[in-house]
Design a protein around this motif. Structure first.
Motif, short mmCIF file in Angstrom:
data_model
loop_
_atom_site.label_atom_id
_atom_site.label_comp_id
_atom_site.label_asym_id
_atom_site.label_seq_id
_atom_site.Cartn_x
_atom_site.Cartn_y
_atom_site.Cartn_z
N ILE A 1 84.60 31.14 113.37
CA ILE A 1 83.55 30.35 112.72
C ILE A 1 82.16 30.82 113.15
N SER A 2 82.03 31.25 114.41
CA SER A 2 80.75 31.76 114.91
C SER A 2 80.69 33.27 114.97
N ILE A 3 81.81 33.90 115.31
CA ILE A 3 81.81 35.34 115.56
C ILE A 3 81.47 36.13 114.30
N TYR A 4 82.09 35.83 113.19
CA TYR A 4 81.87 36.63 111.98
C TYR A 4 80.44 36.53 111.45
N PRO A 5 79.85 35.33 111.37
CA PRO A 5 78.42 35.29 111.00
C PRO A 5 77.54 36.02 112.01
N GLY A 6 77.90 35.94 113.30
CA GLY A 6 77.13 36.65 114.32
C GLY A 6 77.21 38.15 114.15
N VAL A 7 78.39 38.66 113.83
CA VAL A 7 78.55 40.10 113.60
C VAL A 7 77.73 40.53 112.39
N ALA A 8 77.77 39.74 111.32
CA ALA A 8 76.99 40.09 110.12
C ALA A 8 75.49 40.14 110.44
N LEU A 9 75.03 39.18 111.24
CA LEU A 9 73.61 39.14 111.61
C LEU A 9 73.24 40.36 112.45
N ILE A 10 74.07 40.70 113.43
CA ILE A 10 73.79 41.83 114.32
C ILE A 10 73.78 43.14 113.53
N VAL A 11 74.76 43.32 112.65
CA VAL A 11 74.83 44.55 111.86
C VAL A 11 73.57 44.71 110.99
N LEU A 12 73.13 43.62 110.38
CA LEU A 12 71.94 43.68 109.53
C LEU A 12 70.70 44.05 110.34
N ILE A 13 70.49 43.40 111.47
CA ILE A 13 69.29 43.65 112.28
C ILE A 13 69.31 45.06 112.86
N VAL A 14 70.45 45.49 113.40
CA VAL A 14 70.55 46.83 113.99
C VAL A 14 70.32 47.91 112.92
N ALA A 15 70.90 47.73 111.74
CA ALA A 15 70.74 48.72 110.67
C ALA A 15 69.28 48.84 110.25
N ILE A 16 68.58 47.71 110.09
CA ILE A 16 67.16 47.75 109.72
C ILE A 16 66.36 48.44 110.81
N ASN A 17 66.65 48.15 112.07
CA ASN A 17 65.91 48.77 113.17
C ASN A 17 66.15 50.27 113.24
N LEU A 18 67.37 50.73 112.95
CA LEU A 18 67.66 52.16 112.96
C LEU A 18 66.90 52.88 111.85
N VAL A 19 66.84 52.25 110.68
CA VAL A 19 66.04 52.83 109.59
C VAL A 19 64.57 52.88 110.00
N GLY A 20 64.08 51.80 110.62
CA GLY A 20 62.70 51.77 111.07
C GLY A 20 62.39 52.83 112.11
N ASP A 21 63.34 53.09 113.01
CA ASP A 21 63.13 54.13 114.03
C ASP A 21 62.95 55.50 113.38
N GLN A 22 63.78 55.81 112.37
CA GLN A 22 63.66 57.10 111.71
C GLN A 22 62.35 57.21 110.93
N VAL A 23 61.95 56.13 110.27
CA VAL A 23 60.67 56.13 109.55
C VAL A 23 59.52 56.35 110.53
N ARG A 24 59.59 55.69 111.69
CA ARG A 24 58.55 55.86 112.70
C ARG A 24 58.47 57.31 113.18
N ASP A 25 59.63 57.92 113.43
CA ASP A 25 59.64 59.30 113.90
C ASP A 25 59.04 60.26 112.88
N GLN A 26 59.25 59.99 111.60
CA GLN A 26 58.73 60.88 110.57
C GLN A 26 57.24 60.68 110.33
N LEU A 27 56.79 59.44 110.38
CA LEU A 27 55.38 59.17 110.15
C LEU A 27 54.51 59.49 111.35
N ASN A 28 55.13 59.49 112.55
CA ASN A 28 54.40 59.83 113.76
C ASN A 28 55.25 60.79 114.58
N PRO A 29 55.18 62.10 114.30
CA PRO A 29 56.05 63.08 114.97
C PRO A 29 55.90 63.08 116.48
#
Length: 292
Positions: free
Chosen positions: A260-288
């Motif tokens: 009841i708690s674990i699956y919504p928690g996993v979905a939340l973590i996956v979403l946040i981590v994925a957005i942050n990984l995309v943001g890290d790559q965008v940051r690296d490209q915009l500021n070498p």
């Protein structure tokens, strides 16, 4: 041959990181599932007519009284957990994007105008921004959510107030650098208004660092909203997000009903981590210079 467009060049560099591409695919998939929730979910988890207390707290794979399989189980109210997660993602993403967008617009405008105007006004605005940044965002959001009460726009107001300062500080730094350039002096020699110079000439050149901050702050807004909802200071029960789903299931953890708690928690973590990984790559490209 015509030169490649900046978007094509950016994408070619982005594809060099397999992790970033995988993270972007996950983000797009989650967004698509959230948008399609009303059409692909086996149940509307917030329609009381579709719920059955006889199906409450059932384990994953249970076939309910309505005849379909609850692949992730059900929660304490008998809601299909897969459906609840899809609807919860929909609400969490909506809150993160709206709050992030408003904070972006407000903070970027404030920071750019402060850099352009200068003098005591700039000093006053930036001291207020620095003072706010000295406090943790979660603390400020908690106080404002408690004062404003529950509700969608009350929560968005709390999230915007907790995040706009990051955009203002970034925009101020970028605009201060742009302010001394020749094209700004040329624009000032024309009868253009201050607002027109800022919005048409200065802010567009401040977008790269602001985009980097935006990707991070959208993920932070989703996390802040989930935290406030978990604590009972976020959205009302009629609009439960992932944070509220985790809070509802927390009381059943010790009884072994982990899903009841674990699956919504996993979905939340996956979403946040994925957005942050995309943001890290965008940051690296915009500021070498920050590239690892």
């Amino acid at each position: 041959m015509s030169a490649a467009s900046p978007v094509a060049i950016f994408w070619d560099e982005f594809k060099e990181s397999r992790i970033a591409v995988a993270a972007l695919a996950v983000v797009l998939l989650i967004f698509a599932l959230a948008l399609a929730a009303p059409f692909i979910s086996p149940q509307n988890p917030y329609n009381l007519a579709e719920l059955s207390l006889m199906d409450a707290r059932r384990p994953p794979g249970f076939v309910g009284s309505k005849g379909y399989t609850h692949w992730l189980g059900t929660d304490g109210q008998g809601r299909d957990l897969l459906s609840a997660i899809l609807y919860g993602l929909r609400i969490s993403i909506q809150m993160g994007v709206i709050a992030g967008g408003i904070a972006f617009s407000l903070g970027a405008t404030l920071g750019a105008f402060a850099a352009f105007i200068g003098g005591r006004t700039e000093a006053l605005i930036m001291r207020i921004i620095d003072l706010q940044l000295s406090f943790p965002a979660i603390l400020l959001a908690l106080v404002l959510a408690a004062v404003l009460g529950q509700g969608k726009w009350q929560l968005i107001t709390a999230l915007v107030a907790a995040q706009y300062a990051y955009f203002a500080r970034t925009a101020h730094g970028a605009a201060s650098s742009e302010r001394s350039k020749d094209y700004v002096d040329a624009a000032l020699s024309t009868p253009l208004s201050t607002a027109r110079v800022v919005f048409r000439h200065i802010l567009p050149n401040c977008l790269p660092p602001l985009i980097v901050v935006a990707t991070v702050q959208v993920a932070n807004a989703i996390a802040l909203e989930a935290t406030l909802s978990f604590l009972g200071l976020g959205l009302p029960v009629s609009e439960p997000s992932l944070g509220m789903l985790i809070a509802h299931g927390f009381q059943y953890m010790l009884s072994g009903r982990y899903w009841i708690s674990i699956y919504p928690g996993v979905a939340l973590i996956v979403l946040i981590v994925a957005i942050n990984l995309v943001g890290d790559q965008v940051r690296d490209q915009l500021n070498p210079r920050l590239r690892r």
